[in-house]
Design an enzyme around this catalytic site. Structure first.
Site, PDB file in Angstrom:
ATOM      1  N   GLY A 112       0.828  -1.204   0.000  1.00  0.00           N
ATOM      2  CA  GLY A 112       0.000   0.000   0.000  1.00  0.00           C
ATOM      3  C   GLY A 112       0.855   1.243   0.000  1.00  0.00           C
ATOM      4  O   GLY A 112       2.083   1.171   0.136  1.00  0.00           O
ATOM      5  N   SER A 122      -1.942   4.466   4.130  1.00  0.00           N
ATOM      6  CA  SER A 122      -3.055   3.792   3.461  1.00  0.00           C
ATOM      7  C   SER A 122      -3.807   2.879   4.421  1.00  0.00           C
ATOM      8  O   SER A 122      -4.826   2.297   4.056  1.00  0.00           O
ATOM      9  CB  SER A 122      -2.523   2.954   2.292  1.00  0.00           C
ATOM     10  OG  SER A 122      -1.635   1.964   2.781  1.00  0.00           O
ATOM     11  N   ALA A 133       1.695   5.355   1.411  1.00  0.00           N
ATOM     12  CA  ALA A 133       1.855   6.005   2.702  1.00  0.00           C
ATOM     13  C   ALA A 133       0.480   6.266   3.299  1.00  0.00           C
ATOM     14  O   ALA A 133      -0.441   6.679   2.597  1.00  0.00           O
ATOM     15  CB  ALA A 133       2.594   7.328   2.511  1.00  0.00           C
ATOM     16  N   HIS A 185       2.728   3.917  16.166  1.00  0.00           N
ATOM     17  CA  HIS A 185       2.451   2.510  15.848  1.00  0.00           C
ATOM     18  C   HIS A 185       2.512   1.649  17.120  1.00  0.00           C
ATOM     19  O   HIS A 185       1.686   0.786  17.330  1.00  0.00           O
ATOM     20  CB  HIS A 185       3.476   1.985  14.822  1.00  0.00           C
ATOM     21  CG  HIS A 185       3.096   2.261  13.408  1.00  0.00           C
ATOM     22  ND1 HIS A 185       3.399   1.408  12.373  1.00  0.00           N
ATOM     23  CD2 HIS A 185       2.415   3.276  12.846  1.00  0.00           C
ATOM     24  CE1 HIS A 185       2.941   1.912  11.238  1.00  0.00           C
ATOM     25  NE2 HIS A 185       2.355   3.059  11.502  1.00  0.00           N
ATOM     26  N   ARG A 186       3.527   1.930  17.968  1.00  0.00           N
ATOM     27  CA  ARG A 186       3.725   1.127  19.175  1.00  0.00           C
ATOM     28  C   ARG A 186       2.540   1.304  20.135  1.00  0.00           C
ATOM     29  O   ARG A 186       2.086   0.335  20.766  1.00  0.00           O
ATOM     30  CB  ARG A 186       5.030   1.555  19.851  1.00  0.00           C
ATOM     31  CG  ARG A 186       5.542   0.583  20.893  1.00  0.00           C
ATOM     32  CD  ARG A 186       6.854   1.098  21.499  1.00  0.00           C
ATOM     33  NE  ARG A 186       8.002   0.793  20.669  1.00  0.00           N
ATOM     34  CZ  ARG A 186       8.851  -0.219  20.917  1.00  0.00           C
ATOM     35  NH1 ARG A 186       8.653  -1.016  21.958  1.00  0.00           N
ATOM     36  NH2 ARG A 186       9.876  -0.441  20.131  1.00  0.00           N
ATOM     37  N   ALA A 217      10.176  -4.910  13.828  1.00  0.00           N
ATOM     38  CA  ALA A 217      10.201  -3.479  13.472  1.00  0.00           C
ATOM     39  C   ALA A 217      11.496  -3.166  12.738  1.00  0.00           C
ATOM     40  O   ALA A 217      12.581  -3.351  13.280  1.00  0.00           O
ATOM     41  CB  ALA A 217      10.096  -2.642  14.739  1.00  0.00           C
ATOM     42  N   THR A 218      11.355  -2.681  11.507  1.00  0.00           N
ATOM     43  CA  THR A 218      12.557  -2.369  10.725  1.00  0.00           C
ATOM     44  C   THR A 218      12.920  -0.889  10.791  1.00  0.00           C
ATOM     45  O   THR A 218      13.991  -0.500  10.334  1.00  0.00           O
ATOM     46  CB  THR A 218      12.352  -2.755   9.250  1.00  0.00           C
ATOM     47  OG1 THR A 218      11.247  -2.002   8.748  1.00  0.00           O
ATOM     48  CG2 THR A 218      12.083  -4.239   9.093  1.00  0.00           C
TER      49      THR A 218
END
Lengths: 169, 169, 169
Positions: free
Chosen positions: B8, B12, B10, B49-50, B33-34
């Protein structure tokens, strides 16, 4: 004769998909190449595409006069890769885009063998800061719409996978 | 074991969709997590996100050695968010991308639990003026194609809504 | 009343598709224009769109107060073209985006006639180098997700062809 339009982003696998669609018809096939090798990056890209095609493909260079190349392909199934580079060449050369589009459509209508057209979708990012890039984006979007309206099938490719927007898979 | 690829743009909603796909399997889940927090903007994004993930998620940092992190996740369902940042880290660090891709595929094949991979689609805008950005765009497109060909399912996300390109919803 | 969200890239044919969706309902129709004619390029684009619409369309300018314009459209079917320019105007004017989004959703809920919203998908290119462009891209993606979650139908347009992401064609 009717044509198929294959749309996709950069490195989406659209050329490979379009080659497979063309190869559904009996060889030999005409490969109408619109790319011009004006720098090393483009030369490498052209060489990579060419290495994938075997002797059943005959390459016709068509950086500007795509209608003539479509006529020259005659009764062979033809693949045009890609319309977006052709449009780039026309714009950089100061050619008349609406007139060229009409001539392209007439050449497609006159074909007696199947044609597959590859085009880039370029309008799904942020508005470019560069005015020429904005004009190019508009012209590419208009060309894609014009051709999609006349195509028998339109496939959108993402990560090598086709999505049928119109017509048959 | 087979994996799902979630593609997807950004913002999205692809991370949220991938979390829901992972949570179809019993917890605990491994979150690989990269992202690296190299500036405030990235730190804020990581924190956001966390904050969405509860205690059933265990976070493993995998900015470069993603194959090792996939092995460390063991029998837990794993979510990799995201491949495109991993590729960015590899390119900025001057690592060998084809070798890293082969190692990633081997690590995915060796998994005994489900895996969901998130990746960005970055090739649908205007050609970037920056040569590094063009090389990155090509590498990201190639990686997405390689993984999509091997994935059991591929979902494309737009405005939070999934479109199935391959496999099951 | 429920609304339809039409998403697409630049020159994808999304406005034309949204006009056709609005015109499924009896005229007169309200056209809520968010564009501001701040330069010649934008003036030309606005004039082109306006020339396509006949006398059954009444244009209401809504560069910032879109909720008020939705109320003013009353019982007429309304087309908002487009949310992404509205968001641009809000950001450039330093307005509160979350508050404006809540007000927009309340205005949509309060409508007694059908509404069609047009928005740009801008997150499918390379990460912009410009920090403001990145913030805009994030805000546009969030707004699209928020509205897609509430929409009765969501159509994604490429090359003039609609793809149904949610709801009815």
């Amino acid at each position: 004769m009717s044509f198929i339009l294959v749309l996709g982003g950069a490195r989406s696998g659209k050329s490979r998909h379009a080659e497979a669609l063309t190869a559904r018809h009996p060889a030999p096939w005409a490969y109408l190449a619109t790319a011009e090798a004006w720098d090393d990056e483009m030369r490498a890209r052209i060489a990579e595409h060419r290495a994938r095609r075997d002797a059943r493909w005959e390459t016709l260079d068509a950086p500007l006069d795509l209608p003539a190349a479509l006529a020259a392909a005659g009764s062979r199934p033809a693949l045009v890769d890609c319309l977006t580079l052709w449009l780039t060449n026309l714009m950089l050369g100061g050619h008349d885009i609406p007139a060229a589009t009409v001539a392209l459509q007439a050449a497609l209508d006159a074909r007696a063998a199947p044609t597959v057209l590859v085009a880039n979708e370029v309008g799904l990012g942020i508005v470019p800061e560069n005015a020429l890039a904005r004009r190019f984006r508009d012209a590419a979007g208009r060309l894609n719409q014009d051709l999609a309206a006349r195509a028998a099938s339109v496939h959108f490719i993402a990560a090598g996978l086709p999505l049928v927007l119109k017509g048959e898979p």
